[in-house]
Design a protein around this motif. Structure first.
Motif, short mmCIF file in Angstrom:
data_model
loop_
_atom_site.label_atom_id
_atom_site.label_comp_id
_atom_site.label_asym_id
_atom_site.label_seq_id
_atom_site.Cartn_x
_atom_site.Cartn_y
_atom_site.Cartn_z
N UNK A 1 0.84 -1.20 0.00
CA UNK A 1 0.00 0.00 0.00
C UNK A 1 0.88 1.25 0.00
N UNK A 2 0.59 2.20 -0.86
CA UNK A 2 1.40 3.40 -1.01
C UNK A 2 1.32 4.31 0.21
N UNK A 3 2.49 4.85 0.62
CA UNK A 3 2.52 5.79 1.74
C UNK A 3 1.92 7.13 1.33
N UNK A 4 1.16 7.75 2.25
CA UNK A 4 0.67 9.10 2.01
C UNK A 4 1.65 10.10 2.60
N UNK A 5 1.44 11.38 2.36
CA UNK A 5 2.39 12.38 2.83
C UNK A 5 2.24 12.66 4.32
N UNK A 6 1.01 12.91 4.76
CA UNK A 6 0.79 13.27 6.17
C UNK A 6 -0.23 12.35 6.83
N UNK A 7 0.02 12.08 8.12
CA UNK A 7 -0.95 11.38 8.95
C UNK A 7 -1.04 12.12 10.28
N UNK A 167 3.51 3.63 9.71
CA UNK A 167 3.96 3.03 8.45
C UNK A 167 3.13 3.50 7.26
N UNK A 168 2.05 4.22 7.51
CA UNK A 168 1.14 4.63 6.45
C UNK A 168 1.45 6.02 5.90
N UNK A 169 2.35 6.77 6.56
CA UNK A 169 2.63 8.14 6.10
C UNK A 169 4.11 8.47 6.22
N UNK A 170 4.54 9.43 5.43
CA UNK A 170 5.93 9.88 5.50
C UNK A 170 6.16 10.79 6.70
N UNK A 171 5.14 11.60 7.03
CA UNK A 171 5.26 12.53 8.17
C UNK A 171 4.09 12.30 9.11
N UNK A 172 4.40 11.81 10.30
CA UNK A 172 3.37 11.55 11.31
C UNK A 172 3.28 12.73 12.28
N UNK A 173 2.10 13.29 12.40
CA UNK A 173 1.86 14.42 13.29
C UNK A 173 1.04 13.93 14.48
N UNK A 174 1.54 14.17 15.69
CA UNK A 174 0.82 13.75 16.89
C UNK A 174 0.33 14.98 17.64
N UNK A 175 -0.96 14.98 17.99
CA UNK A 175 -1.54 16.08 18.76
C UNK A 175 -1.95 15.53 20.12
N UNK A 176 -1.27 16.01 21.17
CA UNK A 176 -1.46 15.47 22.51
C UNK A 176 -2.08 16.49 23.45
N UNK A 177 -3.04 16.03 24.27
CA UNK A 177 -3.74 16.92 25.20
C UNK A 177 -3.48 16.58 26.66
N UNK A 178 -2.71 15.53 26.96
CA UNK A 178 -2.48 15.14 28.34
C UNK A 178 -1.14 15.65 28.85
N UNK A 179 -1.15 16.25 30.05
CA UNK A 179 0.06 16.79 30.66
C UNK A 179 0.11 16.43 32.13
N UNK A 180 1.32 16.17 32.61
CA UNK A 180 1.50 15.96 34.05
C UNK A 180 1.38 17.32 34.73
N UNK A 181 0.62 17.38 35.78
CA UNK A 181 0.47 18.63 36.52
C UNK A 181 0.14 18.32 37.97
N UNK A 182 0.52 19.23 38.84
CA UNK A 182 0.25 19.05 40.27
C UNK A 182 -1.24 19.26 40.53
N UNK A 183 -1.85 18.33 41.25
CA UNK A 183 -3.26 18.44 41.60
C UNK A 183 -3.42 18.23 43.10
N UNK A 184 -4.24 19.07 43.71
CA UNK A 184 -4.53 18.92 45.13
C UNK A 184 -5.35 17.65 45.36
N UNK A 185 -4.96 16.89 46.37
CA UNK A 185 -5.67 15.63 46.65
C UNK A 185 -7.07 15.91 47.20
N UNK A 186 -8.04 15.23 46.63
CA UNK A 186 -9.41 15.32 47.11
C UNK A 186 -9.84 13.94 47.60
N UNK A 187 -10.26 13.87 48.85
CA UNK A 187 -10.53 12.59 49.48
C UNK A 187 -11.94 12.08 49.17
#
Length: 314
Positions: A1-7, A167-187
């Motif tokens: 299967x042919x590779x595409x340019x962007x994924x 394997x399906x694209x020449x340039x793989x773009x990843x968009x990430x929304x998760x970040x480590x951050x300090x959070x106050x503990x809630x019981x």
């Protein structure tokens, strides 16, 4: 299967998925169009909408006019606190295609199979139940049953699905929304469960991010995954982050920054507000009725007085 340019690979993130729309707006303005996409959880919604041909601003407006309460199917707890029938129905209404393989852009929807403990990546089959399976946070939502097996949120094992498109694209773009951050503990149970789930998603994100050629890491740590009132703000956080990354990678604008119009959802009064409005309406009705009774009494009194005077004078 042919590779595409962007994924493009879209991470999970709940309501923070509005930031995906902003990043896509930036990619569009810089002339980047994907021919293969993969998404997990909220990212699966973004992937399916993008693959259907929807513009980023229209995608954002689909988020901004939503109310989470309309997507929750209350039920007796059995595998999850909420059912997902309303969400399945809503996804069907958004996308003018029935099956994944019919989408104009090759699409991979990432889920987790409860039975075999592995990631299940769907590239065929009905879109709505597979997207909802990808969004089914364990314990919160009932697992989605597809062909006799039970599926939950794809983020349990693959929150940033670069691998399916690598394997399906020449340039793989990843968009990430998760970040480590300090959070106050809630019981309380809900807080501990959701924080633990977040950390689990985060732990499997970075190994996949390393496979990407362009990593758009959007800091949404200050925002809730369940608050749809910040769609416009999140959109522009995603947009600004993506523009910065693309500029650093040497990409040039293909069009000027677009002037966009965001829709606002109609405010639905809460239970207390509803009771207050009902009480006010009832009070007005009583007052109006009282005024009418007072007017009638005054007329009757006038008539009685007139009759009495006639009798006295007569």
């Amino acid at each position: 299967m042919k590779q595409c340019k962007y994924g493009i690979a879209f991470s999970g993130g709940g309501a923070k998925g509005a930031a995906h729309c902003g990043a896509l707006q930036a990619l569009m303005e810089y002339g980047i169009k994907a021919d293969v996409v993969a998404g997990t959880s909220a990212g699966s919604i973004a992937a399916a909408l993008y693959a259907s041909g929807m513009k980023p601003i229209d995608m954002a407006n689909k988020f901004s006019t939503l109310d989470f309460r309309d997507l929750l199917d209350t039920q007796v707890p059995k595998g999850g606190l909420f059912g997902s029938k309303p969400l399945v129905k809503h996804i069907r209404s958004l996308i003018p295609y029935k099956n994944i393989e019919e989408l104009p852009v090759e699409t991979h929807i990432v889920t987790t199979c409860i039975e075999n403990g592995k990631s299940q990546i769907f590239t065929t089959g009905e879109i709505a139940p597979r997207v909802v399976a990808s969004c089914s946070i364990p314990v919160i939502f009932q697992p989605m049953v597809i062909n006799g097996r039970h599926y939950v949120d794809g983020g349990v094992l693959m929150n940033l699905p670069v691998a399916p498109i690598r394997s399906r694209c020449k340039t793989a773009i990843a968009i990430n929304l998760h970040h480590a951050s300090e959070k106050k503990y809630k019981d309380n149970l809900a807080s501990v469960a959701m924080r633990s789930m977040f950390l689990m998603f985060l732990s499997n994100t970075m190994p996949h991010a390393e496979q990407a050629d362009i990593f758009i890491n959007i800091d949404t740590s200050e925002y809730s995954a369940y608050d749809l009132s910040k769609v416009e703000t999140l959109f522009y956080i995603g947009y600004d982050t993506a523009v910065k990354v693309l500029e650093e990678k040497g990409f040039k604008r293909q069009m000027p920054q677009q002037q966009l119009e965001f829709l606002r959802k109609e405010e639905k009064p809460g239970r207390i507000a509803e009771m207050k409005l009902a009480a006010q309406a009832q009070a007005r009705a009583i007052a109006n009725k009282g005024a009418a009774l007072a007017e009638s009494a005054e007329k009757l009194l006038g008539q009685a007085k007139e009759t009495l005077m006639k009798q006295v004078n007569g």
